[in-house]
Design a protein around this motif. Structure first.
Motif, short mmCIF file in Angstrom:
data_model
loop_
_atom_site.label_atom_id
_atom_site.label_comp_id
_atom_site.label_asym_id
_atom_site.label_seq_id
_atom_site.Cartn_x
_atom_site.Cartn_y
_atom_site.Cartn_z
N VAL A 116 -21.89 15.58 -13.53
CA VAL A 116 -20.74 16.42 -13.89
C VAL A 116 -19.76 16.52 -12.72
CG1 VAL A 116 -20.05 18.78 -14.44
CG2 VAL A 116 -21.96 17.73 -15.66
N ALA A 117 -20.29 16.64 -11.50
CA ALA A 117 -19.42 16.74 -10.33
C ALA A 117 -18.58 15.47 -10.17
CB ALA A 117 -20.26 16.97 -9.08
N GLU A 118 -19.18 14.33 -10.47
CA GLU A 118 -18.47 13.05 -10.34
C GLU A 118 -17.71 12.68 -11.60
OE1 GLU A 118 -21.60 10.37 -9.40
OE2 GLU A 118 -21.88 11.12 -7.35
N ASN A 119 -17.86 13.49 -12.65
CA ASN A 119 -17.24 13.22 -13.94
C ASN A 119 -17.58 11.80 -14.40
OD1 ASN A 119 -15.79 13.83 -16.24
ND2 ASN A 119 -13.79 13.34 -15.34
N SER A 120 -18.86 11.46 -14.28
CA SER A 120 -19.32 10.12 -14.63
C SER A 120 -19.35 9.94 -16.15
CB SER A 120 -20.71 9.87 -14.06
OG SER A 120 -21.67 10.65 -14.76
N PRO A 121 -19.37 8.70 -16.64
CA PRO A 121 -19.42 8.46 -18.09
C PRO A 121 -20.64 9.09 -18.76
CG PRO A 121 -18.82 6.45 -16.92
CD PRO A 121 -19.22 7.44 -15.88
N SER A 122 -21.70 9.29 -18.01
CA SER A 122 -22.93 9.85 -18.59
C SER A 122 -23.00 11.37 -18.47
CB SER A 122 -24.16 9.23 -17.91
OG SER A 122 -24.22 9.64 -16.54
N ALA A 123 -21.93 12.01 -17.99
CA ALA A 123 -21.98 13.45 -17.70
C ALA A 123 -22.36 14.28 -18.91
CB ALA A 123 -20.64 13.91 -17.14
N THR A 124 -21.77 14.00 -20.05
CA THR A 124 -22.06 14.78 -21.25
C THR A 124 -23.52 14.63 -21.67
OG1 THR A 124 -19.78 14.71 -22.05
CG2 THR A 124 -21.49 15.10 -23.69
N GLU A 125 -24.01 13.39 -21.65
CA GLU A 125 -25.40 13.13 -22.00
C GLU A 125 -26.34 13.80 -21.00
OE1 GLU A 125 -28.43 11.21 -24.41
OE2 GLU A 125 -26.27 11.41 -24.71
N ASP A 126 -26.04 13.67 -19.72
CA ASP A 126 -26.90 14.25 -18.69
C ASP A 126 -26.92 15.78 -18.79
OD1 ASP A 126 -27.57 11.79 -17.64
OD2 ASP A 126 -25.96 11.80 -16.16
N ALA A 127 -25.77 16.38 -19.07
CA ALA A 127 -25.72 17.83 -19.21
C ALA A 127 -26.52 18.29 -20.41
CB ALA A 127 -24.27 18.30 -19.34
N TRP A 128 -26.45 17.52 -21.50
CA TRP A 128 -27.22 17.87 -22.71
C TRP A 128 -28.72 17.77 -22.44
CZ3 TRP A 128 -30.73 15.36 -25.84
CH2 TRP A 128 -31.01 15.97 -27.07
N VAL A 129 -29.14 16.69 -21.77
CA VAL A 129 -30.56 16.52 -21.45
C VAL A 129 -31.04 17.67 -20.57
CG1 VAL A 129 -32.20 15.09 -20.17
CG2 VAL A 129 -30.55 14.02 -21.73
N ALA A 130 -30.25 18.02 -19.55
CA ALA A 130 -30.63 19.11 -18.66
C ALA A 130 -30.69 20.43 -19.42
CB ALA A 130 -29.64 19.21 -17.50
N ARG A 131 -29.73 20.64 -20.31
CA ARG A 131 -29.72 21.86 -21.11
C ARG A 131 -31.03 22.00 -21.90
NH1 ARG A 131 -28.89 26.99 -22.22
NH2 ARG A 131 -28.03 27.46 -24.26
N LYS A 132 -31.44 20.93 -22.55
CA LYS A 132 -32.66 20.96 -23.35
C LYS A 132 -33.90 21.09 -22.48
CE LYS A 132 -30.90 20.56 -27.49
NZ LYS A 132 -31.04 21.62 -28.48
N ALA A 133 -34.00 20.25 -21.45
CA ALA A 133 -35.21 20.21 -20.62
C ALA A 133 -35.41 21.51 -19.86
CB ALA A 133 -35.13 19.03 -19.66
N CYS A 134 -34.34 22.03 -19.29
CA CYS A 134 -34.46 23.24 -18.46
C CYS A 134 -34.69 24.48 -19.30
CB CYS A 134 -33.23 23.39 -17.57
SG CYS A 134 -33.04 22.02 -16.40
N THR A 135 -34.12 24.51 -20.48
CA THR A 135 -34.37 25.63 -21.39
C THR A 135 -35.83 25.67 -21.80
OG1 THR A 135 -32.10 25.67 -22.26
CG2 THR A 135 -33.82 26.62 -23.65
N GLU A 136 -36.37 24.51 -22.16
CA GLU A 136 -37.77 24.44 -22.56
C GLU A 136 -38.69 24.79 -21.39
OE1 GLU A 136 -41.09 21.18 -24.11
OE2 GLU A 136 -38.95 20.69 -24.19
N ALA A 137 -38.37 24.26 -20.22
CA ALA A 137 -39.22 24.50 -19.06
C ALA A 137 -39.24 25.98 -18.69
CB ALA A 137 -38.74 23.67 -17.88
N PHE A 138 -38.06 26.60 -18.61
CA PHE A 138 -37.98 28.00 -18.21
C PHE A 138 -38.67 28.90 -19.23
CE2 PHE A 138 -34.87 31.69 -17.12
CZ PHE A 138 -35.88 32.34 -16.42
N SER A 139 -38.45 28.64 -20.52
CA SER A 139 -39.08 29.46 -21.55
C SER A 139 -40.60 29.36 -21.48
CB SER A 139 -38.59 29.03 -22.94
OG SER A 139 -37.20 29.26 -23.09
N THR A 140 -41.10 28.14 -21.30
CA THR A 140 -42.55 27.93 -21.23
C THR A 140 -43.14 28.56 -19.98
OG1 THR A 140 -42.35 25.86 -22.46
CG2 THR A 140 -44.38 26.20 -21.22
#
Length: 349
Positions: free
Chosen positions: A282-306
């Motif tokens: 996201v900081a570099e505004n790379s082409p994969s930023a949206t995908e990476d942010a979505w993956v982090a959103r899902k993974a970190c939400t699941e991890a923190f909740s668990t």
């Protein structure tokens, strides 16, 4: 910053928070109208410069970047501190920068950078994410924004609409601010209703592109916060199980509990990798930023909740008492799981 400089900076932030953002200080602050300790916010801004990190030097900032800002968000997640770093210094500042209005940047960013003024971003409907919640007619705002971080405490309201970004004041005519009772008592939320409220447009760029990038930034920031909080839950649990004695030995020595804490560790480390990748992309505004942010959103939400749930389980009955902090992390986990929307998998461009 280089890797070593970033690590030293992180150590400085953690040391300051370890001294001033204690559990007792958190509990005192969350009972106030402001919802956070203003002295702590001043120290973070004056001694460390956290609010200025992502602001360019020409507008009174440090000229660092989002990686450094999100690192601070992660450290604040460890302590559940409710200072307006996420809402003002990250989302507010980025919304203004994305609008591409140099006059507005020169007028608004210096005060946000030194922390003397705070901003609140209005951009969500009742489901958590929909900029169509607010409409603009003849330069006046109409509609209701939900889940506004520090909406009742901020000096400046930044309103995201499908027509672009608009600026107004909390005490402007036609603006009604109502504090929202929240599951998470450590974070203040508000519902703001606009009824023909006068507003000033900021920038003339592509509103849709700015909204997409702002959402990516928000999800990456939440991921960083969730990882910080989850890691603290893990550390708190390991420490407790090493000291709690049952059947003549520390409960942490039992194989079944070792396995559970090992699973917690794997979740935290995996989530940390996802959050770091998202922050960098996201900081570099790379082409994969949206995908990476979505993956982090899902993974970190699941991890923190668990991990928060396991923290409650492994602490036993003490974890559900008001005096213990475990329930506060549990509530933050469930609250952040919904904040800014849960999101669907982005479609590749």
């Amino acid at each position: 910053m280089s890797s070593n400089e970033l690590l030293e900076f992180q150590t400085s932030v953690r040391a300051l928070l370890g001294k001033h953002a204690t559990s007792a200080a958190l509990r005192t602050a969350m009972e106030t109208d402001l919802g956070y300790d203003p002295k702590l916010w001043r120290m973070l801004c004056e001694q460390v410069g956290v609010a200025a990190l992502a602001v360019p030097e020409q507008w009174g900032g440090a000229g660092a970047g989002l990686v450094e800002s999100l690192m601070v968000v992660g450290e604040l997640g460890r302590t559940l501190s409710g200072v307006p770093m996420l809402g003002s210094a990250v989302l507010g500042v980025q919304a203004i920068l994305l609008a591409g209005d140099e006059q507005a940047c020169a007028r608004l960013l210096p005060d946000l950078a030194d922390g003397s003024r705070t901003a609140a971003l209005c951009w969500a409907d009742a489901d958590g994410w929909d900029s169509a919640a607010i409409s603009v007619t003849d330069g006046k705002l109409g509609g209701t924004a939900h889940y506004v971080l520090h909406g009742a405490q901020a000096d400046l309201l930044l309103v995201v609409t499908e027509d672009g970004l608009f600026e107004t004041a909390a005490d402007a005519p036609g603006v009604a601010v109502t504090e929202t009772p929240a599951l998470d008592p450590t974070r203040k939320l508000a519902t703001i209703t606009f009824t023909d409220a006068p507003a000033t447009r900021i920038g003339t760029g592509d509103p849709a592109a700015a909204r997409r990038r702002l959402r990516d930034i928000a999800w990456a920031a939440l991921a960083a916060e969730q990882v910080g909080a989850a890691r603290h839950c893990l550390e708190m649990t390991v420490e407790y199980t090493a000291s709690r004695v049952q059947f003549g030995r520390p409960i942490g020595s039992f194989q079944a509990l070792k396995h559970r804490m090992a699973d917690m560790y794997v979740l935290v480390e995996s989530a940390d990798s996802a959050a770091r990748a998202a922050a960098q992309a996201v900081a570099e505004n790379s082409p994969s930023a949206t995908e990476d942010a979505w993956v982090a959103r899902k993974a970190c939400t699941e991890a923190f909740s668990t991990v928060a749930s396991e923290t409650i389980q492994l602490h036993g009955g003490i974890a559900i008492t008001w005096e213990h902090d475990a329930h506060l992390y549990f509530k933050r986990a469930h609250a952040t799981a919904e904040l800014f929307g849960t999101g669907r998998r982005p479609v590749p461009a």
